[in-house]
Write a protein that holds these residues in place. Structure first.
Motif, short mmCIF file in Angstrom:
data_model
loop_
_atom_site.label_atom_id
_atom_site.label_comp_id
_atom_site.label_asym_id
_atom_site.label_seq_id
_atom_site.Cartn_x
_atom_site.Cartn_y
_atom_site.Cartn_z
N LEU A 161 0.81 -1.21 0.00
CA LEU A 161 0.00 0.00 0.00
C LEU A 161 0.85 1.27 0.00
O LEU A 161 0.32 2.36 -0.21
N LEU A 162 2.13 1.13 0.25
CA LEU A 162 3.01 2.30 0.37
C LEU A 162 3.92 2.49 -0.83
O LEU A 162 4.32 3.61 -1.13
N ASN A 163 4.26 1.41 -1.52
CA ASN A 163 5.20 1.48 -2.64
C ASN A 163 4.49 1.97 -3.90
O ASN A 163 3.63 1.29 -4.44
N ILE A 164 4.84 3.16 -4.35
CA ILE A 164 4.16 3.81 -5.48
C ILE A 164 5.19 4.25 -6.52
O ILE A 164 6.38 4.34 -6.22
N PRO A 165 4.76 4.53 -7.73
CA PRO A 165 5.70 5.05 -8.74
C PRO A 165 5.95 6.54 -8.55
O PRO A 165 5.11 7.27 -8.02
N LEU A 166 7.09 6.99 -8.98
CA LEU A 166 7.40 8.42 -9.07
C LEU A 166 8.22 8.61 -10.33
O LEU A 166 9.40 8.24 -10.40
N LEU A 167 7.59 9.19 -11.34
CA LEU A 167 8.19 9.40 -12.66
C LEU A 167 8.12 10.89 -12.99
O LEU A 167 7.11 11.54 -12.72
N ILE A 168 9.18 11.41 -13.58
CA ILE A 168 9.22 12.84 -13.91
C ILE A 168 9.72 13.02 -15.34
O ILE A 168 10.82 12.56 -15.70
N PHE A 169 8.90 13.69 -16.13
CA PHE A 169 9.31 14.07 -17.48
C PHE A 169 9.93 15.46 -17.42
O PHE A 169 9.35 16.40 -16.88
N ASP A 170 11.13 15.58 -17.99
CA ASP A 170 11.83 16.86 -17.98
C ASP A 170 12.91 16.83 -19.06
O ASP A 170 13.53 15.79 -19.29
N GLN A 171 13.11 17.96 -19.73
CA GLN A 171 14.15 18.03 -20.75
C GLN A 171 15.55 18.02 -20.15
O GLN A 171 16.53 17.68 -20.83
N ASN A 172 15.64 18.37 -18.88
CA ASN A 172 16.95 18.42 -18.21
C ASN A 172 17.01 17.33 -17.14
O ASN A 172 16.84 17.60 -15.94
N ILE A 173 17.24 16.11 -17.56
CA ILE A 173 17.22 15.01 -16.61
C ILE A 173 18.43 15.03 -15.67
O ILE A 173 18.38 14.46 -14.58
N ASP A 174 19.50 15.71 -16.09
CA ASP A 174 20.69 15.78 -15.24
C ASP A 174 20.48 16.64 -14.01
O ASP A 174 21.26 16.59 -13.07
N TRP A 175 19.40 17.44 -14.03
CA TRP A 175 19.12 18.30 -12.88
C TRP A 175 18.76 17.47 -11.65
O TRP A 175 18.97 17.87 -10.52
N TYR A 176 18.22 16.27 -11.88
CA TYR A 176 17.74 15.42 -10.79
C TYR A 176 18.88 14.53 -10.29
O TYR A 176 19.41 13.69 -11.02
N LYS A 177 19.25 14.72 -9.04
CA LYS A 177 20.39 14.00 -8.45
C LYS A 177 19.95 12.74 -7.70
O LYS A 177 20.76 11.85 -7.48
N ASN A 178 18.70 12.69 -7.30
CA ASN A 178 18.21 11.55 -6.53
C ASN A 178 17.21 10.77 -7.34
O ASN A 178 16.08 11.22 -7.57
N THR A 179 17.60 9.60 -7.79
CA THR A 179 16.67 8.69 -8.49
C THR A 179 16.61 7.35 -7.76
O THR A 179 16.15 6.37 -8.33
N GLU A 180 17.05 7.34 -6.52
CA GLU A 180 17.10 6.09 -5.75
C GLU A 180 15.89 5.90 -4.85
O GLU A 180 15.17 4.92 -4.96
N ALA A 181 15.66 6.84 -3.93
CA ALA A 181 14.61 6.65 -2.93
C ALA A 181 14.01 8.00 -2.56
O ALA A 181 14.74 8.96 -2.28
N ALA A 182 12.68 8.06 -2.56
CA ALA A 182 11.99 9.32 -2.24
C ALA A 182 10.60 9.00 -1.69
O ALA A 182 10.17 7.85 -1.67
N THR A 183 9.91 10.05 -1.25
CA THR A 183 8.55 9.92 -0.74
C THR A 183 7.68 11.00 -1.38
O THR A 183 8.20 11.94 -2.02
N LEU A 184 6.38 10.90 -1.17
CA LEU A 184 5.47 11.92 -1.70
C LEU A 184 5.79 13.30 -1.13
O LEU A 184 5.52 14.32 -1.77
#
Length: 564
Positions: free
Chosen positions: A467-490
């Protein structure tokens, strides 16, 4: 008359027992319910007494008595059925304002429910036949009882007692209002069903005095927001009830998300490998997402993402499938800061929870550059309409020869496939109107779904990893801006959007922007509603996840550890 009233009382006692063992209601609430029903049954008793006293022929009198008691009997059965089913599915009593929307399109609802329609209709007809037999057996008439149940030895006129009670009630009206308010605040089922939730002290999940006090703490943050000329568009798409492990984007064996897969392959989509909701319920997950706070710290009048974007200079939009204003005040978390608000349930043309109708409204709305849009989809939800073209996984309805496990998983995966298509069409509009290249689009969910784990289905209730594990997907032209693609929360979504548009993260938000490297976290998780295991702590440290599940006394009952 005695037999009729005793039967109604028995139905109430049996229903109270079933509600108690299958829901989160405390015993005191059911005591309140017994009091309310006692008052109603007293009214029924005297209504019958008055009808019997009318100076009309017995045959006409019988007709009126049967009609009156029939309405009461069938309304009582309908109420208890709705209460038991809604508590089984959502751990909360549905309100009539919500239910009437489904009643208006009962045929459409039966098409959506993942059970063969003929099974539902046959069961309902048999049930209706049996309770009708019961009603025929117990219905009072002027000739059904040789000895009337009306204090026969009293010499006082029979009309005197109800008249006296009515006069006493008039003089005690203020006390009765206070009593009704107290019982209603406690969420007594019948008052909740008829009148909906009352916002007030210690009542609504998201709107009590504690939440109000929490929200006041954000006043400095709200005052410090600086307006700007928006340089980006931001779209937040929430797919209700979507768990990450049923997306092919996250490695699921079925091709349920072909469009999202294509974005990932083109390296224009960021996938956070492990993301989590702070709640097993919609209102808890959305509160964490919009307000970037744990449930215990959240305040409905605090700084939401919608309010932040509006005060930052963005034109704000909401396109919502389903019932948000009627669903226990859910829309109050974001509606007040919307420049444009669309809710499909308020459209007279909409007969069910259909994302295609919401998509149509989104497509025809002219949206200028520099906007923030929140889009809430229900394709995956149990009550979300799945169009025939998006039902390749069969059988997707429970039948005598179809096991529940197969039908419900197929039905769920069909919903995921349709949601992927709706997202594709959202992208198409943005691209057609030259808005896509300068947009950040976040795709996530409010909670997951139980699909047979521990022989449980649906959502809400006990804290569980599914019930807690959900997707988190982000569309962006600058994907290098995002440093954390491992673990996050809402809670990290609002800070991420704030920094992506060039603003500082408000100090009152608890989450961390995905522009920062992955870090350890401890996420308090909450079922929001009372249940056997309503609390927990989800932690991430040294590439290890640990979920501590607690009972309602915050005592640790179970610990689940996994390594990605």
């Amino acid at each position: 008359m005695k037999r009729f009233l005793l039967t109604l009382a028995t139905i109430t006692l049996l229903s109270c027992f079933l509600i108690f063992i299958s829901s989160t209601y405390e015993a005191i609430v059911l005591v309140y319910h017994a009091i309310v029903m006692g008052v109603i049954y007293t009214g029924v008793y005297y209504a019958n007494l008055i009808l019997r006293s009318f100076p009309i022929v017995p045959k006409q009198k019988n007709i009126f008595i049967i009609i009156l008691n029939g309405i009461i009997f069938y309304a009582l059965i309908f109420f208890y059925l709705a209460t038991l089913i809604s508590n089984a599915l959502w751990k909360k009593t549905i309100t009539f304002s919500i239910l009437k929307n489904y009643i208006h399109n009962l045929g459409g609802v039966l098409d959506i429910v993942p059970i063969e329609k003929w099974i539902i209709l046959t069961t309902l007809l048999i049930f209706l036949f049996l309770i009708s037999l019961l009603f025929i057996k117990i219905v009072p008439t002027t000739t059904s009882e040789k000895k009337a149940f009306y204090f026969p030895n009293w010499k006082t006129p029979k009309i005197f007692i109800p008249a006296l009670l009515f006069i006493c009630a008039l003089f005690s009206i203020e006390y009765l209002k206070k009593a009704k308010r107290a019982i209603h605040f406690a969420e007594e089922p019948l008052l909740q069903f008829v009148f909906g939730g009352m916002w007030g002290l210690e009542n609504e999940l998201a709107f009590d005095s504690i939440r109000y006090s929490n929200g006041l703490k954000d006043s400095t943050c709200i005052n410090n927001i600086e307006g700007r000329q928006p340089s980006r568009n931001v779209i937040l798409i929430l797919i209700d009830g979507l768990r990450a492990d049923h997306l092919s984007t996250y490695g699921y064996t079925r091709k349920t998300t072909p469009f999202l897969d294509s974005l990932l392959q083109s390296k224009s989509l960021i996938k956070v490998k492990h993301s989590f909701s702070p709640s097993t319920m919609t209102i808890g997950g959305i509160a964490g997402m919009f307000f970037s706070k744990d449930w215990t710290e959240f305040g409905f009048n605090g700084l939401s993402l919608m309010k932040f974007m509006q005060q930052s200079g963005f034109k704000t939009y909401a396109f919502l499938t389903g019932f948000h204003r009627d669903w226990y005040g859910l829309s109050a978390l974001y509606r007040g800061s919307c420049d444009f608000y669309y809710e499909s349930s308020k459209n007279p043309e909409v007969k069910n929870d259909d994302d295609f109708i919401t998509l149509r409204e989104f497509n025809k709305t002219k949206i200028p550059h520099g906007f923030f849009a929140y889009i809430h989809l229900l394709s995956v939800h149990t009550l979300g309409k799945r169009h025939l073209h998006f039902r390749p996984y069969q059988p997707d309805k429970i039948g005598f020869s179809v096991p529940r496990e197969i039908a419900l998983v197929n039905n769920y995966d069909n919903g995921v496939l349709q949601a992927d298509y709706v997202v594709k069409q959202i992208f198409h509009k943005l691209k057609t109107e030259n808005l896509l290249n300068n947009s950040t689009i976040v795709i996530t969910s409010d909670h997951g779904e139980m699909l047979g784990e521990e022989d449980t289905w649906g959502h809400g209730g006990n804290v569980h990893r599914a019930l807690l594990n959900i997707p988190l997907l982000i569309f962006d032209q600058n994907i290098d801006w995002y440093k954390n693609t491992e673990a996050a929360t809402l809670k990290d979504i609002a800070p991420t959007i704030a920094t992506r548009i060039g603003s500082e993260v408000p100090e009152c938000w608890e989450g961390t922007s995905l522009n920062q490297p992955a870090n350890t976290f401890i996420l308090p998780v909450n079922s929001v509603e009372e249940c056997q295991f309503p609390f927990g702590n989800l932690s991430y440290q040294n590439n290890t996840f640990k979920l501590e599940i607690m009972n309602n006394k915050h005592q640790k009952i179970k610990e689940v550890i996994w390594h990605p």
